[in-house]
Design a protein around this motif. Structure first.
Motif, PDB file in Angstrom:
ATOM      1  N   CYS B  10       0.826  -1.217   0.000  1.00 22.96           N
ATOM      2  CA  CYS B  10       0.000   0.000   0.000  1.00 22.96           C
ATOM      3  C   CYS B  10       0.857   1.262   0.000  1.00 22.96           C
ATOM      4  O   CYS B  10       1.817   1.370   0.745  1.00 22.96           O
ATOM      5  CB  CYS B  10      -0.937  -0.002   1.204  1.00 22.96           C
ATOM      6  N   THR B  11       0.466   2.232  -0.843  1.00 26.84           N
ATOM      7  CA  THR B  11       1.171   3.507  -0.929  1.00 26.84           C
ATOM      8  C   THR B  11       0.395   4.638  -0.251  1.00 26.84           C
ATOM      9  O   THR B  11       0.823   5.785  -0.262  1.00 26.84           O
ATOM     10  CB  THR B  11       1.399   3.906  -2.405  1.00 26.84           C
ATOM     11  N   GLY B  12      -0.764   4.301   0.308  1.00 25.79           N
ATOM     12  CA  GLY B  12      -1.517   5.294   1.073  1.00 25.79           C
ATOM     13  C   GLY B  12      -2.259   6.329   0.244  1.00 25.79           C
ATOM     14  O   GLY B  12      -2.609   7.389   0.744  1.00 25.79           O
ATOM     15  N   CYS B  13      -2.561   6.030  -1.013  1.00 23.46           N
ATOM     16  CA  CYS B  13      -3.185   7.049  -1.884  1.00 23.46           C
ATOM     17  C   CYS B  13      -4.662   7.256  -1.588  1.00 23.46           C
ATOM     18  O   CYS B  13      -5.227   8.272  -1.929  1.00 23.46           O
ATOM     19  CB  CYS B  13      -2.988   6.699  -3.354  1.00 23.46           C
ATOM     20  N   ARG B  14      -5.297   6.240  -1.002  1.00 23.03           N
ATOM     21  CA  ARG B  14      -6.697   6.310  -0.584  1.00 23.03           C
ATOM     22  C   ARG B  14      -7.701   6.369  -1.749  1.00 23.03           C
ATOM     23  O   ARG B  14      -8.843   6.775  -1.561  1.00 23.03           O
ATOM     24  CB  ARG B  14      -6.938   7.492   0.371  1.00 23.03           C
ATOM     25  N   VAL B  15      -7.266   5.966  -2.926  1.00 31.74           N
ATOM     26  CA  VAL B  15      -8.203   5.921  -4.058  1.00 31.74           C
ATOM     27  C   VAL B  15      -9.314   4.918  -3.771  1.00 31.74           C
ATOM     28  O   VAL B  15     -10.481   5.133  -4.120  1.00 31.74           O
ATOM     29  CB  VAL B  15      -7.478   5.558  -5.378  1.00 31.74           C
ATOM     30  N   GLY B  45       6.903   3.530   9.153  1.00 36.71           N
ATOM     31  CA  GLY B  45       6.826   4.021   7.783  1.00 36.71           C
ATOM     32  C   GLY B  45       6.142   3.085   6.801  1.00 36.71           C
ATOM     33  O   GLY B  45       6.701   2.735   5.780  1.00 36.71           O
ATOM     34  N   HIS B  46       4.934   2.668   7.129  1.00 35.86           N
ATOM     35  CA  HIS B  46       4.150   1.900   6.158  1.00 35.86           C
ATOM     36  C   HIS B  46       2.656   2.111   6.416  1.00 35.86           C
ATOM     37  O   HIS B  46       2.288   2.837   7.341  1.00 35.86           O
ATOM     38  CB  HIS B  46       4.517   0.413   6.181  1.00 35.86           C
ATOM     39  N   TYR B  47       1.837   1.488   5.586  1.00 36.22           N
ATOM     40  CA  TYR B  47       0.387   1.636   5.714  1.00 36.22           C
ATOM     41  C   TYR B  47      -0.226   0.287   6.099  1.00 36.22           C
ATOM     42  O   TYR B  47       0.280  -0.762   5.712  1.00 36.22           O
ATOM     43  CB  TYR B  47      -0.223   2.122   4.396  1.00 36.22           C
ATOM     44  N   LEU B 117      -8.709  -0.332  -9.154  1.00 34.42           N
ATOM     45  CA  LEU B 117      -8.181   1.021  -9.003  1.00 34.42           C
ATOM     46  C   LEU B 117      -6.949   1.065  -8.115  1.00 34.42           C
ATOM     47  O   LEU B 117      -6.331   2.107  -7.936  1.00 34.42           O
ATOM     48  CB  LEU B 117      -9.268   1.947  -8.462  1.00 34.42           C
ATOM     49  N   CYS B 118      -6.601  -0.079  -7.551  1.00 33.94           N
ATOM     50  CA  CYS B 118      -5.394  -0.147  -6.732  1.00 33.94           C
ATOM     51  C   CYS B 118      -4.240  -0.594  -7.639  1.00 33.94           C
ATOM     52  O   CYS B 118      -4.129  -1.768  -7.979  1.00 33.94           O
ATOM     53  CB  CYS B 118      -5.579  -1.115  -5.576  1.00 33.94           C
ATOM     54  N   GLY B 119      -3.420   0.373  -8.026  1.00 29.33           N
ATOM     55  CA  GLY B 119      -2.351   0.096  -8.985  1.00 29.33           C
ATOM     56  C   GLY B 119      -1.324  -0.899  -8.479  1.00 29.33           C
ATOM     57  O   GLY B 119      -0.774  -1.688  -9.251  1.00 29.33           O
ATOM     58  N   THR B 120      -1.048  -0.853  -7.188  1.00 31.32           N
ATOM     59  CA  THR B 120      -0.021  -1.752  -6.641  1.00 31.32           C
ATOM     60  C   THR B 120      -0.617  -3.086  -6.176  1.00 31.32           C
ATOM     61  O   THR B 120       0.055  -3.887  -5.535  1.00 31.32           O
ATOM     62  CB  THR B 120       0.748  -1.074  -5.493  1.00 31.32           C
TER      63      THR B 120
END
Lengths: 612, 127
Positions: B10-15, B45-47, B117-120
């Motif tokens: 997770c990159t935390g973008c919240r899409v 440092g992670h989500y 919609l979650c790119g990763t």
């Protein structure tokens, strides 16, 4: 101009929040419809409001200055990278309009709290922070946070208020009114440029904490869902997407060195020997902890990193390209561990790594040339490449100790005081230090720096790729491209989106009027959006002229003498230089394309055309 | 079948949160979404992503039997729900939410809108 009530219920937060720190008065105003139609949002709102509300000649560090936090109509919505917010004020670096764009999650949260713009005026008698929880807005005591680093302060405020609050804070550099103090947010995102952190510090405003739980209503939800999905899909399927997520802007470092455009040793050279050691590959190999995205971003260019120094862990987001360029190259801090640590020091002190790196590089060159001596450094060697020297200099600056007090005003003022020819290598335009591109063999990029409305920053027109594409020696025709970029790119700052999806993943510009329509119901063509952007550009030019009525002229748009008097000493662009005559040709063409006179003033016809 | 998450990506973008609210409520509000992203910064440092695994605890604690299972998905009947919040309190992964706008708790209905919609590729379906 606030007479007309906003008819716009969709997309926008709908309100302007005004906070006066001198008398504690907190009010809200409806978003005026004319402001929306003519200026869209973000940077457009900020420029118009500051132009109207600031008297010329006010002290940027005095209570008459205002800090604006302005979001845009697409921020906080379902679409790629709607996470950008503009901080603006009269800049202490340039004494003119200054703004800086920040990612993270603040833009969205401000909208969910119901606001498009926050105007902070006056100055508090003692340290305070602004607390915003939807409609509940309070000026609160910040004594316990004052003096703390920016990263620590954000963590403390989240612990005290709730982790869901989004925080924008200054560090000690802002408190001490360092002219390149930044505003920090989301443990690694900054409004870095033009010294607005110092303006916050001058107001005794340590931080702004925001929580919003309201919904953003949109004009056509089904359409927004449809277009938003398509735009995300386009990003994901682009061939560059994987690389962008893998390394973010750090991936640019190798390319820039190979192009000879990497500022090295205070812009003496265009490539750092051993640049491979601070490449994106090395970041991933040595320090990467997690990929980190701003709100709504499909690209996650943030690289959260950890380095260990003297058995202590340091966590920081970065170093991204600009930090690698201005600290890694310009100060010659050429290994990933030292560079990451330097990034951490700047972030904790609340210093823009671009100007901060440039000022330290300037000090190192002054030391190299005997303009700064061991008497000033306390006996320390301030040579290029020394992380110990970097640590010492940046801390002296942040606390205004010794010669750090002089350096804290930026390279322009510092060089004027130091003299001895240092003005020639004070790498700035209009008082703002140049960001990460050596431009002696890139005339369009140089012109972009010369004419950028906030001083020498790349974000308005990243034109170096155009130089490379059409021929680096060519002068004629470059102005047209620079103007074109200066209209397109600021639109992203107006609507509240990141531009990198367009720049790096070729997301079609056609999306933006469509998204704006679905979100707000407003029918803007792309050309109308460009016109609004041009209006803002001319307005910020008028701001500059208004602040310098006696002295204004084309000299404001000249680069530092190093770029037309000295050749690049090393790297692929070794030997390159631009003549003063060619600089004047660039400017003449630029003014002509813009509809400005030969001194760089917008003509009455141009102003009429733009409704100014 | 239920939604699962690999938080390490997770990159935390919240899409995921914005599309959830837009799809279900026709408006954008990450606080009206049926999953959650917790940012663990500055350290480590992670989500951490929390999603509904359709465990059914909510249905078992509902005093008015407003939550029922259909093909493995637990759905709230808005007409029966009294908004008492017992299910929210009991949810083991804390992914049922009360919001001031909505008398009925917000719960994942496995619409699957968030997944592409979650790119990763944090979000995926599990049997």
């Amino acid at each position: 101009m606030f007479a007309e009530r906003s008819p716009f219920g969709f997309g926008y937060g709908g309100k302007i929040l005004r906070v006066n720190l001198s008398n504690g008065k907190i009010t809200t105003e409806p978003l005026p419809g004319k402001l929306v139609r003519d200026y869209l949002g973000g940077r457009g709102f900020a420029a118009r409001i500051l132009y109207d509300e600031l008297k010329p000649g006010i002290d940027p560090m005095g209570p008459d200055n205002k800090v604006l936090i302005a979001s845009g109509p697409l921020a906080g919505l379902f679409l790629p990278a709607g996470g950008k917010i503009t901080f603006a004020a009269k800049s202490p670096a340039t004494n003119s309009y200054g703004d800086s764009n920040m990612g993270g999650h603040l833009a969205a949260e401000v909208k969910y709290a119901g606001y498009d713009v926050i105007i902070i005026e006056g100055a508090a008698a003692q340290p305070v922070y602004l607390y915003i929880n939807n409609d509940k807005v309070e000026i609160r005591d910040a004594a316990k946070y004052w003096g703390q680093g920016a990263i620590i302060t954000e963590d403390m405020l989240k612990n005290d208020l709730g982790r869901e609050f989004e925080i924008a804070t200054i560090g000690p550099a802002g408190e001490n009114k360092i002219k390149f103090a930044c505003i920090s947010h989301d443990f690694g995102r900054q409004a870095g440029r033009t010294g607005i952190g110092a303006v916050m510090g001058s107001k005794n405003l340590k931080a702004v904490a925001v929580k919003g739980t309201k919904s953003l209503k949109v004009a056509d939800p089904d359409k927004l869902l449809e277009i938003g999905k398509q735009a995300f899909a386009d990003c994901f399927k682009h061939t560059g997407w994987k690389q962008w997520v893998a390394q973010g802007t750090a991936g640019v470092t190798v390319w820039s060195n190979q192009q000879g455009s990497f500022p090295t040793r205070n812009f003496q050279s265009g490539s750092l020997k051993g640049y491979e050691n601070i490449s994106g590959d090395e970041l991933v190999k040595q320090t990467l902890v997690n990929h980190k995205a701003c709100f709504g971003c499909p690209c996650a260019c943030g690289k959260y990193a950890k380095t260990v120094r003297n058995n202590k862990d340091y966590y920081v987001e970065g170093p991204e390209y600009e930090t690698a360029a201005l600290i890694g190259g310009d100060c010659a801090i050429g290994n990933m561990a030292d560079l990451t640590y330097a990034n951490y020091i700047c972030d904790e002190l609340g210093i823009d790594t671009i100007s901060g790196g440039s000022v330290v590089a300037f000090a190192m060159e002054c030391y190299e040339k005997g303009i700064i001596t061991k008497k000033d450094t306390g006996g320390m060697d301030w040579k290029f490449g020394s992380i110990e020297a970097f640590d010492k200099i940046i801390n002296m600056i942040a606390r205004r100790q010794g010669i750090g007090n002089l350096l804290a005003d930026g390279v322009k003022i510092a060089s004027e005081k130091l003299g001895k020819g240092s003005e020639k290598f004070a790498m700035q335009v209009k008082g703002l230090e140049i960001s990460g591109y050596e431009s002696r063999n890139a005339p369009a990029m140089m012109l972009a720096y010369m004419t950028c409305d906030i001083g020498a920053h790349h974000n308005r027109a990243w034109a170096i790729t155009h130089d490379i594409q059409v021929g680096r020696d060519i002068i004629e025709g470059k102005a047209k491209k620079v103007v074109e970029l200066q209209h397109i790119r600021p639109i992203f700052d107006m609507v509240g989106c990141c531009r990198l999806q367009w720049v790096e993943l070729e997301l079609k510009l056609d999306y933006y009027p469509q998204l704006l329509k679905a979100a707000t119901g407003l029918d803007f063509t792309w050309d109308e959006m460009l016109k609004a952007s041009e209006r803002v550009w001319n307005l910020t030019r008028l701001f500059l002229i208004k602040e310098h009525t006696q002295t204004f002229g084309r000299q404001f748009d000249y680069p530092p003498a190093r770029w037309y008097e000295e050749t690049v000493v090393n790297g692929p662009t070794k030997g390159s230089i631009i003549s003063k005559a060619n600089i004047d040709i660039l400017l003449d063409e630029y003014y002509n394309v813009r509809g400005w006179d030969k001194n760089g003033k917008p003509t009455p016809e141009k102003l009429k055309e733009l409704g100014l | 079948m239920y939604l699962d998450a690999d938080s390490s990506k997770c990159t935390g973008c919240r899409v995921c949160l914005t599309v959830c609210s837009l799809y279900h409520f026709k408006e954008v509000n990450p606080k009206k979404a049926a999953l959650a992203v917790d940012a663990k910064f500055p350290k480590p440092g992670h989500y951490e992503v929390r999603v509904c695994n359709q465990c059914g605890t909510c249905a078992s604690v509902c005093p008015v039997e407003a939550i029922s299972e259909k093909s493995g998905i637990y759905i709230i009947d808005a007409d029966k729900c009294t908004g008492c919040g017992e299910c929210v309190k009991a949810c083991p992964t804390q992914v049922m939410f009360l919001h001031e706008d909505s008398p009925v708790p917000i719960k994942c209905d496995l619409c699957k809108e968030c997944i592409p919609l979650c790119g990763t590729k944090v979000l995926f379906l599990k049997d």
